[in-house]
Write a protein that holds these residues in place. Structure first.
Motif, PDB file in Angstrom:
ATOM      1  N   TYR A  81       0.801  -1.145  -0.416  1.00  0.00           N
ATOM      2  CA  TYR A  81       0.086  -0.055   0.293  1.00  0.00           C
ATOM      3  C   TYR A  81       0.886   1.277   0.013  1.00  0.00           C
ATOM      4  CZ  TYR A  81       0.808   0.394   4.677  1.00  0.00           C
ATOM      5  OH  TYR A  81       1.779  -0.412   6.235  1.00  0.00           O
ATOM      6  N   ASN A 108      -2.499   9.765   5.785  1.00  0.00           N
ATOM      7  CA  ASN A 108      -3.483   9.067   4.533  1.00  0.00           C
ATOM      8  C   ASN A 108      -4.541  10.284   4.099  1.00  0.00           C
ATOM      9  OD1 ASN A 108      -4.496   7.155   3.569  1.00  0.00           O
ATOM     10  ND2 ASN A 108      -4.819   6.127   4.633  1.00  0.00           N
ATOM     11  N   ASN A 112      -6.733   5.424   2.382  1.00  0.00           N
ATOM     12  CA  ASN A 112      -6.934   4.650   1.414  1.00  0.00           C
ATOM     13  C   ASN A 112      -6.921   3.666   2.866  1.00  0.00           C
ATOM     14  OD1 ASN A 112      -5.394   2.272   0.038  1.00  0.00           O
ATOM     15  ND2 ASN A 112      -3.333   3.151   0.148  1.00  0.00           N
TER      16      ASN A 112
END
Length: 135
Positions: A81, A108, A112
């Motif tokens: 990720y 973030n 996500n």
């Protein structure tokens, strides 16, 4: 560039060397083999007053997928990720020797939703405000 702009980054390579014949325990290393981050920061002023300076930064980090090892029911894959973070800072002089700094940031930004531990919750966006007083 110039003295007010900075580019940063780093890369980590993490590899556990396990001599299987010497240690009967298999360690749960739980760390991706590859990960990196890259970012840019800038100092700027909305006026010509140097005491009215802001600092802003943005950072991207990427983590390679890995096998998370916990107890039997909490062992499994963590997917790769990437996350985007940002922060803006402003310092205020209180006296000649002390200042108050306000930091507002978001980790973030794109929300996500990711697993960072197998069996754990998905982690999303986190916003924060921080005040630091320097004497």
């Amino acid at each position: 560039m110039n003295a007010k702009i900075a580019i940063n980054g780093n890369y980590s390579w993490n590899k556990l060397i396990n001599e299987k014949g010497k240690d009967p325990l298999i360690p749960a290393f739980n760390t991706p083999e590859h990960k990196f981050n890259i970012g840019i920061s800038n100092k700027f002023s909305l006026t010509n007053n140097p005491d009215n300076e802001y600092s802003i930064s943005i950072n991207y980090k990427w983590i390679q997928g890995f096998l998370f090892e916990g107890s039997t029911q909490f062992s499994g894959p963590i997917n790769s990720y990437g996350l985007l973070d940002s922060q803006i800072n402003r310092s205020f002089k209180i006296t000649n020797q002390s200042e108050l700094t306000c930091k507002i940031g978001v980790s973030n930004i794109l929300n996500n939703l990711v697993y960072q531990a197998y069996g754990g919750p998905r982690v999303g966006r986190l916003a924060y405000v921080l005040f630091t007083f320097n004497l």
